[in-house]
Write an enzyme that holds these catalytic residues in place. Sequence first.
Site, PDB file in Angstrom:
ATOM      1  N   SER A 142       0.842  -1.201   0.000  1.00 15.70           N
ATOM      2  CA  SER A 142       0.000   0.000   0.000  1.00 15.70           C
ATOM      3  C   SER A 142       0.872   1.243   0.000  1.00 15.70           C
ATOM      4  CB  SER A 142      -0.883   0.034   1.247  1.00 15.70           C
ATOM      5  OG  SER A 142      -1.566   1.277   1.316  1.00 15.70           O
ATOM      6  N   TYR A 155      -2.159  -0.725  10.292  1.00 18.43           N
ATOM      7  CA  TYR A 155      -2.225  -1.120   8.873  1.00 18.43           C
ATOM      8  C   TYR A 155      -0.905  -0.812   8.156  1.00 18.43           C
ATOM      9  CZ  TYR A 155      -3.715  -1.167   3.977  1.00 18.43           C
ATOM     10  OH  TYR A 155      -3.822  -1.424   2.631  1.00 18.43           O
TER      11      TYR A 155
END
Length: 249
Positions: A142, A155
């Site tokens: 990401s 995350y």
Amino acid sequence: MSKLSGKTAVVTGASKGIGAAIAKALAAEGAAVAVNYASSREGADKVVAEIIAAGGKAIAVQGSVGKDGDIVRLFDETQKAFGGVDILVNNAGVYAFAPIEEVTEAEYRRQFDTNVLGVLLATREAAKRFGPDGGSVINISSAATTVDIPTASVYTATKASVDSITRVLAKELGPRKIRVNSLSPGAVETEGTHAMGIIGSDLETQMVAQTPLGRMGQPSDIAPVAVFLASPESFWITGEIIAVAGGNR
Ligand SMILES: NC(=O)c1ccc[n+]([C@@H]2O[C@H](COP(=O)([O-])OP(=O)(O)OC[C@H]3O[C@@H](n4cnc5c(N)ncnc54)[C@H](OP(=O)(O)O)[C@@H]3O)[C@@H](O)[C@H]2O)c1
């Protein structure tokens, strides 16, 4: 000839979102695809039906990537259906943002079990089963690892771990012609980002404002890069972290 004809791909978390788009794009280039899902059987069946209707080959296989037995079964069923395995897309992932004061052990374990342990277990099985011509592992990371979004500490840590795993395994598995790369999407409109309430929120406006190409990503922006990393066209690329984020960093 199609770029991936004769190849078999496992795509984890392919019942919706980015994984579904990647599964369909790999199949459109000739790969037989195992469409993995955790709970959305209907979504996975729809992806398989679309691939078959377009003349491709696919099966749906349930399995939670953070569970050892499920991962072994996923690869067993794939090999039973299609022979070998040549491509692994570690896409299955979960995300939730919370201020540090609200971080819990349970949420840490949920995200790390899927996003990190899942990548390790699936790559272990793929590495055991790739043939003498090697293979390609594509880890969906990401852009959060470089954008540094407040409240995304857990995350972001999972995806930074994924990038480290990519670099280590590229060196470890390179001598066996196994390439390992990270593909790092920026914000993408998916079922997941809808469910989390990002779409239509101030965070979406902020993310679009930070993106030079000026919009949210779509799964179809990501899939062609996964096809490239799976195909022989990228044969000299390994251990890279490739941002596919409209320039957001
Ligand atoms: N969307 C974004 O803005 C964005 C940006 C950067 C990176 N990413 C990454 O891209 C990947 C896909 O994101 P997305 O937005 O497309 O997600 P999504 O729409 O929420 O879809 C997630 C997929 O992962 C599957 N999954 C979840 N937990 C699983 C598990 N334990 N085992 C197997 N499959 C599991 C889900 O299966 P079920 O439906 O069966 O539960 C579903 O197919 C993730 O790794 C995410 O971190 C997303």
